[in-house]
Design a protein around this motif. Sequence first.
Motif, mmCIF file in Angstrom:
data_model
loop_
_atom_site.group_PDB
_atom_site.id
_atom_site.type_symbol
_atom_site.label_atom_id
_atom_site.label_comp_id
_atom_site.label_asym_id
_atom_site.label_seq_id
_atom_site.Cartn_x
_atom_site.Cartn_y
_atom_site.Cartn_z
ATOM 1 N N THR A 34 58.820 40.514 42.070
ATOM 2 C CA THR A 34 57.925 39.465 43.525
ATOM 3 C C THR A 34 56.764 39.795 43.649
ATOM 4 N N ILE A 35 55.980 40.236 43.243
ATOM 5 C CA ILE A 35 54.856 41.048 43.578
ATOM 6 C C ILE A 35 54.118 41.027 43.220
ATOM 7 N N GLN A 36 54.048 39.385 42.365
ATOM 8 C CA GLN A 36 52.899 38.933 40.837
ATOM 9 C C GLN A 36 52.399 38.076 42.202
ATOM 10 N N SER A 37 53.180 37.091 42.754
ATOM 11 C CA SER A 37 52.335 36.075 44.517
ATOM 12 C C SER A 37 51.224 36.683 44.755
ATOM 13 N N LEU A 38 51.669 37.646 45.207
ATOM 14 C CA LEU A 38 51.230 38.618 46.493
ATOM 15 C C LEU A 38 49.434 38.918 45.380
ATOM 16 N N PHE A 39 49.452 39.415 44.323
ATOM 17 C CA PHE A 39 48.413 39.975 43.699
ATOM 18 C C PHE A 39 47.497 38.601 43.717
ATOM 19 N N ASP A 40 49.062 37.604 43.234
ATOM 20 C CA ASP A 40 48.091 35.714 43.042
ATOM 21 C C ASP A 40 47.102 35.995 44.389
ATOM 22 N N SER A 41 47.729 35.444 45.696
ATOM 23 C CA SER A 41 47.250 35.793 46.887
ATOM 24 C C SER A 41 46.131 36.720 47.395
ATOM 25 N N LEU A 42 45.997 37.564 46.670
ATOM 26 C CA LEU A 42 44.896 39.073 47.228
ATOM 27 C C LEU A 42 43.423 38.464 46.596
ATOM 28 N N ASN A 43 43.939 37.979 44.947
ATOM 29 C CA ASN A 43 42.776 37.288 43.926
ATOM 30 C C ASN A 43 41.937 36.138 44.662
ATOM 31 N N LYS A 44 42.654 35.918 45.562
ATOM 32 C CA LYS A 44 42.104 34.450 46.068
ATOM 33 C C LYS A 44 41.488 34.478 47.280
ATOM 34 N N PRO A 64 57.602 49.037 36.545
ATOM 35 C CA PRO A 64 56.870 47.766 35.701
ATOM 36 C C PRO A 64 55.717 47.821 36.267
ATOM 37 N N THR A 65 56.146 48.042 37.824
ATOM 38 C CA THR A 65 55.249 47.404 39.126
ATOM 39 C C THR A 65 53.730 47.867 38.733
ATOM 40 N N ILE A 66 53.965 49.366 38.010
ATOM 41 C CA ILE A 66 51.990 49.686 37.571
ATOM 42 C C ILE A 66 51.744 48.790 36.564
ATOM 43 N N ALA A 67 51.666 48.523 35.566
ATOM 44 C CA ALA A 67 50.793 48.301 34.785
ATOM 45 C C ALA A 67 50.811 47.097 35.450
ATOM 46 N N ILE A 68 51.821 45.777 36.000
ATOM 47 C CA ILE A 68 50.754 44.340 36.776
ATOM 48 C C ILE A 68 49.997 45.126 38.013
ATOM 49 N N LYS A 71 46.215 45.468 35.806
ATOM 50 C CA LYS A 71 45.734 44.518 35.135
ATOM 51 C C LYS A 71 45.428 43.223 36.190
ATOM 52 N N MET A 72 46.309 42.673 37.606
ATOM 53 C CA MET A 72 45.952 41.731 38.029
ATOM 54 C C MET A 72 45.369 41.972 39.157
ATOM 55 N N VAL A 73 44.619 43.408 39.882
ATOM 56 C CA VAL A 73 43.969 43.692 40.883
ATOM 57 C C VAL A 73 43.420 44.721 40.796
ATOM 58 N N ASN A 74 43.515 45.637 39.313
ATOM 59 C CA ASN A 74 42.955 47.014 39.493
ATOM 60 C C ASN A 74 42.884 47.787 40.180
ATOM 61 N N ALA A 75 44.166 47.715 40.501
ATOM 62 C CA ALA A 75 45.058 48.282 41.700
ATOM 63 C C ALA A 75 44.954 49.856 41.678
ATOM 64 N N THR A 76 44.395 50.455 42.610
ATOM 65 C CA THR A 76 45.097 52.569 42.314
ATOM 66 C C THR A 76 46.208 52.001 42.680
ATOM 67 N N VAL A 77 46.992 52.963 42.035
ATOM 68 C CA VAL A 77 48.707 53.661 42.307
ATOM 69 C C VAL A 77 49.083 54.616 42.385
ATOM 70 N N HIS A 78 49.798 54.519 43.221
ATOM 71 C CA HIS A 78 50.012 55.808 44.222
ATOM 72 C C HIS A 78 50.860 56.311 43.670
ATOM 73 N N VAL A 79 51.819 57.378 43.361
ATOM 74 C CA VAL A 79 53.832 57.494 43.233
ATOM 75 C C VAL A 79 54.163 58.747 43.970
#
Length: 402
Positions: A34-44, A64-68, A71-79
């Motif tokens: 579901t998170i791709q829609s959020l990333f789309d909105s952050l890119n806009k 799988p969220t990590i790769a998305i 790729k989409m928002v150049n996010a810093t990922v915290h595990v």
Amino acid sequence: MWYFLAAFRKHPRLQNIIKNRIAILVPAKNESKTIQSLFDSLNKQTYDRSMFDVHVIVEDPIDPTIAIAKKMVNATVHVVLDQTRKGEALDGALKTILKETPNKYNAFIIIDADNLAHPDFILEMNNALASGRQIIVGKKYIKNWESIDRKSRSLVSNCTSLVYTMVDDLGNSHRNLHDIPVSMCGTGMMIRDDVIKDLRGWPYRTLTEDFEVMVDCLLKGYTSLYYKHAIVYTEEAVEHRVSFRRRMRWLTGFTQCNRKYRKAIVRKTFFEGKIVWKNFDFLYSLLPVYIFAGVSLVLGIVGLLAAGAYALFFQPLAWSIFKIALIAMGLVYGVLCLFTLLTLVVDRKVIKMGFWEVIAVIFLNPFILSEFVWIFIRIFTSSSNLDWDNVDRIDYVPKKEK
């Protein structure tokens, strides 16, 4: 009445000449679908892209969220391993940020993975910082209404979506005017860096950590603001089963907070110097509602039971008692219908429902609201604990793709 009238007052739109550096925190445990829609909105976003970073928080190193996110928002990922509460996820990420880059950000925005951000959301949040308030709560629109898939909405979701209008426009608008700590929502919320540093992360561990933030505003004096020009789109459950469980989780967290902090708030209000009148909103604002609903429901139920008993033994009185019981319960229903209508009027420019949907909501929403009574009963009588877990998501299809 004052709360209702405040909802119609125009909210001033602030302007900030300073561009603050902002961190976007996204708790995203198992949210890859579901998170791709959020990333789309952050890119806009219209806010300067160099002035905000996205931090995504997961539990599984192979999510799988990590790769998305990268790729989409150049996010810093915290595990953050072994998350049992949203507060643990946020605390883990914030502690890392404070340790590695303690002075990088001026503010932190929390937004859920199933949300969308209005194109001006971050810009308006930055503008809201000009108010000088430490915690900012944005306006919630409903994501379900933005989808072309009719399966993304239902009568249940239409009813539960009104809660945000009730909390924000029928509650927080009044609190803004009188410098009362606003009711918090755990998404679309911004916290200034001085608060995060004072808290040394995010120490909240109940199911409703946002409610704990409001409590800290009362106990520690943090200032807050409801700013309706900063808009996020939040998702409502379509199925009644999912909606009921979500509301039960909210009220379980509310009960946890009430038990944990109420004594401290009462002590702060009455016994540490002058009486703090603005704390009465937290302690007693819902008391008239509880008294009215409780007395009416008790009279109705007792009346129905009495009517049944009299029908068996003293039949001539049964019908009279039955009518009294129906009047008591009908009074509650009528007031809740009126309250629903007033809520729809307040947010009429935002609520995207057809005529017959509105009519259905007016008559069904009182039953949805009444379920909170049953939920409270379940909370106090059940020994099982609710977990912070993922719920079923809608199949969101943006209208522009039609």
